[in-house]
Design a protein around this motif. Sequence first.
Motif, PDB file in Angstrom:
ATOM      1  N   LYS A 118      -4.772   3.647 -11.005  1.00  8.57           N
ATOM      2  CA  LYS A 118      -4.425   4.181  -9.695  1.00  8.57           C
ATOM      3  C   LYS A 118      -3.155   5.030  -9.742  1.00  8.57           C
ATOM      4  O   LYS A 118      -2.840   5.731  -8.795  1.00  8.57           O
ATOM      5  CB  LYS A 118      -4.217   3.023  -8.714  1.00  8.57           C
ATOM      6  N   ILE A 159       5.707   6.623  -1.440  1.00 10.67           N
ATOM      7  CA  ILE A 159       4.862   7.080  -0.329  1.00 10.67           C
ATOM      8  C   ILE A 159       3.421   7.214  -0.796  1.00 10.67           C
ATOM      9  O   ILE A 159       2.486   6.766  -0.118  1.00 10.67           O
ATOM     10  CB  ILE A 159       5.395   8.418   0.238  1.00 10.67           C
ATOM     11  N   LEU A 160       3.233   7.797  -1.967  1.00 15.30           N
ATOM     12  CA  LEU A 160       1.877   7.930  -2.512  1.00 15.30           C
ATOM     13  C   LEU A 160       1.240   6.566  -2.726  1.00 15.30           C
ATOM     14  O   LEU A 160       0.058   6.366  -2.449  1.00 15.30           O
ATOM     15  CB  LEU A 160       1.906   8.687  -3.838  1.00 15.30           C
ATOM     16  N   ILE A 162       1.891   3.808  -1.098  1.00 16.00           N
ATOM     17  CA  ILE A 162       1.555   3.219   0.203  1.00 16.00           C
ATOM     18  C   ILE A 162       0.234   3.800   0.698  1.00 16.00           C
ATOM     19  O   ILE A 162      -0.640   3.081   1.178  1.00 16.00           O
ATOM     20  CB  ILE A 162       2.677   3.494   1.231  1.00 16.00           C
ATOM     21  N   LEU A 163       0.075   5.117   0.541  1.00 14.92           N
ATOM     22  CA  LEU A 163      -1.160   5.762   0.992  1.00 14.92           C
ATOM     23  C   LEU A 163      -2.371   5.261   0.204  1.00 14.92           C
ATOM     24  O   LEU A 163      -3.493   5.345   0.668  1.00 14.92           O
ATOM     25  CB  LEU A 163      -1.040   7.283   0.881  1.00 14.92           C
ATOM     26  N   GLN A 164      -2.119   4.747  -0.991  1.00 12.92           N
ATOM     27  CA  GLN A 164      -3.221   4.181  -1.772  1.00 12.92           C
ATOM     28  C   GLN A 164      -3.474   2.723  -1.398  1.00 12.92           C
ATOM     29  O   GLN A 164      -4.385   2.106  -1.939  1.00 12.92           O
ATOM     30  CB  GLN A 164      -2.898   4.239  -3.267  1.00 12.92           C
ATOM     31  N   ASN A 165      -2.635   2.197  -0.514  1.00 10.93           N
ATOM     32  CA  ASN A 165      -2.801   0.817  -0.046  1.00 10.93           C
ATOM     33  C   ASN A 165      -2.750  -0.176  -1.214  1.00 10.93           C
ATOM     34  O   ASN A 165      -3.667  -0.961  -1.404  1.00 10.93           O
ATOM     35  CB  ASN A 165      -4.131   0.707   0.713  1.00 10.93           C
ATOM     36  N   ARG A 166      -1.656  -0.147  -1.967  1.00  9.84           N
ATOM     37  CA  ARG A 166      -1.589  -0.991  -3.163  1.00  9.84           C
ATOM     38  C   ARG A 166      -0.569  -2.099  -3.030  1.00  9.84           C
ATOM     39  O   ARG A 166       0.425  -1.959  -2.351  1.00  9.84           O
ATOM     40  CB  ARG A 166      -1.147  -0.155  -4.376  1.00  9.84           C
ATOM     41  N   CYS A 170       2.567  -2.530  -8.385  1.00 12.07           N
ATOM     42  CA  CYS A 170       3.201  -1.293  -7.914  1.00 12.07           C
ATOM     43  C   CYS A 170       4.660  -1.209  -8.370  1.00 12.07           C
ATOM     44  O   CYS A 170       5.155  -0.124  -8.661  1.00 12.07           O
ATOM     45  CB  CYS A 170       3.093  -1.169  -6.407  1.00 12.07           C
TER      46      CYS A 170
END
Lengths: 350, 212
Positions: A118, A159-160, A162-166, A170
């Motif tokens: 991811k 931010i990226l 978070i947008l991947q919902n991880r 992380c």
Amino acid sequence: MTLLNKLVLLVAIGASFVLLHMKGQTEMLWIMAVLVGILSLFSIIWRVMEAKEMAMGPEIRDRTITWWWMVAVFMLALSTHRIVSFLFLGFLSFAALREYYSMLPMHEKAGDKVLSFKDRGAILASYLAIPTIILLAYIEWYNLFIILVPVYVFLLIPILFILQNRTQGCLKSMGVIALGFMFFVHNFGHCLFMINMGPIVLMYCIALTEARDLLSFWVGKGLARKAAAMPKGKLRSFLERKIAAEISPKKTWAAGLVSAVLIALLSLVFVPLMPDFPDGRMSYAYSALVGFMIGMLGLFGDLAFSMVKRDIGVKDSGSSLPGHGGIIDRIDSLVFTVPIVFHLIYWQYF
Amino acid sequence: MLRVCLHAVCRCLIALLFGYPAVRSTCRSQCIVVANHNSHLDTVMLLRLFPLSLINRVKVVAAGDYFSHGLGGMAGKALFNMLLLDRRAKNAANAMEPLHQALREGYSLVLFPEGTRGKPGELQEFKGGIGKLAMEFPDIPVYPVCIHGVEKSLPRGGIIPVPFAIRLELLDPVFGRDYAALGPSQGRKALSATLEQSIRTALDRNRPTATE
């Protein structure tokens, strides 16, 4: 080395000589002539070593031939046009970053592996920082250049994520990715802004850093031999004191310090060649300080990447340079020296 | 000619983005190249093994159900001589006929015996077709090739290729004639197993071992 290779090499070196002469950059010509001289000397040395069938012969040969190419390409990049210099150094930064991300193990589920699949988006974002940095350095927008990576790119990564919902892995991924672009885009990217100070400044920094890498190897060898022949005592135990035996079993404080002092002395040679900065010319004392800093920082740069490589269990970062390992193995010290040298000169003379 | 130019441009781009391959233009006579399959980039990378002048003498074996239409099909047709294989064929011999035809005409083949893009970095079991093919053309070398790093750049389901160092490892060739003594069915299985083992070993050898 085939005849064609030799011819290409000669043409490249010849062309950069001619271009520098046409531009009237006499100082660069001098430095280049000295480099070519040193390389020629080493070319003779390895042939003698091979004739005598010494163990180090083939290694020195491979390294010298690769050095010829590196010097030729670097010189050509610095002598043709400003844009070419920028693109070349930008590409070097990209190649190093790519090598760094490639040597890290990647896995579907980020458990025991360093990166997860991811992370590809964030990695792409850190690659895209490079053209931006090239542009900013080229138009000499110093203020944005200096904060772009540590502030904007640094904040873009979470931010990226978070947008991947991880959630899983992380923290590890963010750390590893940030380390990559701080080292190879931000720190190494200072090379680009150095061109604006004058190509000689870049030459000064790179030549001294690389010289330290070579010197420390021989100084280390020599001191180890000297120490081994000494009676046991305070001096011997000082000479044999390791910096970090786990990371690099051979590197000693003594060899590091001696190399740093030698580099400080060597840096004095460059002072008359330096350009006129806005706040005057570089003084000998200040150059010695910068040289000493290069000596010490280069040492830690070298060790930092040995440490990383040991952690993930690879010997060389890559295999793109015969006899040298990968690109990172060659520019690891620069990652540490370039930004510091840049700022030392920037504060004092700009 | 147009395709050769297209490939030349592609090669420059790939060298810039994914690194300059150490093995290139080594396959100068007719051969079969088999490799692990993780990504759409595999095919483009494998064509580096052939010199530009021979690019039109290579056929890439692709899945008929996937590449016969749409974007993939169009890109494939523009760049490669595609040989569409019917993966769902009832009769294997009929499905393999175009491959035999191509080999008889002197084309080299690039194929992926796993039959599909598997999980990143994991080799699946080889399908039987490659063994049969090699046994019927006993003198054409079959080169197992291990591709490293491509699964990071563009894994299955990925859209944008992300630059990572991609390396090709050309392994020792296997000849059908060396397996003829085992008889057709045993020889086929043994040859297929040899190829698979060869690539598997190369994959495992290159996994970095993280220190605990």
